[in-house]
Design an enzyme around this catalytic site. Structure first.
Site, mmCIF file in Angstrom:
data_model
loop_
_atom_site.group_PDB
_atom_site.id
_atom_site.type_symbol
_atom_site.label_atom_id
_atom_site.label_comp_id
_atom_site.label_asym_id
_atom_site.label_seq_id
_atom_site.Cartn_x
_atom_site.Cartn_y
_atom_site.Cartn_z
ATOM 1 N N LYS A 84 36.591 -9.381 6.905
ATOM 2 C CA LYS A 84 35.766 -10.594 6.906
ATOM 3 C C LYS A 84 35.088 -10.789 5.556
ATOM 4 C CE LYS A 84 34.982 -10.472 11.876
ATOM 5 N NZ LYS A 84 34.014 -10.196 12.950
ATOM 6 N N HIS A 143 26.635 3.408 15.510
ATOM 7 C CA HIS A 143 27.031 3.241 16.911
ATOM 8 C C HIS A 143 25.996 3.852 17.829
ATOM 9 C CE1 HIS A 143 28.732 7.114 15.758
ATOM 10 N NE2 HIS A 143 29.586 6.491 15.001
#
Length: 118
Positions: free
Chosen positions: A58, A101
């Site tokens: 991206k 995470h």
């Protein structure tokens, strides 16, 4: 240029259960696979790498596709543990990535300091 991606760890777990090694081998490079195996096939590791590669794609404004595949992006770690990015085998010091995470999600943010071609 900046990119960001978040992935549900359960989504990765389901994809691995459904597609098995074919899915894993589509995402990880051989060196990343070694780390994955050393970490007892950690879903957090795998989902973090998945999110980081999406984030980097991206940043390039290409996404994952013809110009840049999951395996074109390799994320290894320095001796200190911070991520080091390689694109098509070349180390890219102009790309910073942060991976995190929790129990349910993995997230990654990447920045390309001075955009070069893929």
């Amino acid at each position: 240029m900046i990119g960001c991606d978040i992935i549900e760890i359960d989504r990765i777990k389901n994809a691995i259960e459904k597609y098995g090694e074919r899915f894993i081998n589509r995402i990880l490079t051989p060196k990343e696979m070694e780390i994955f195996e050393k970490r007892n096939r950690s879903l957090q590791f795998f989902s973090g790498r998945f999110a980081a590669k999406e984030s980097i794609s991206k940043s390039f404004k290409t996404g994952i596709g013809k110009e840049l595949s999951f395996k074109d992006i390799e994320i290894l770690n320095s001796e200190k543990g911070d991520p080091i990015v390689f694109i098509k085998g070349a180390r890219r010091k102009d790309i910073e990535v942060s991976i995190s995470h929790g129990r349910d999600y993995s997230i990654a943010v990447s920045i390309i300091k001075d955009k070069e071609e893929v």
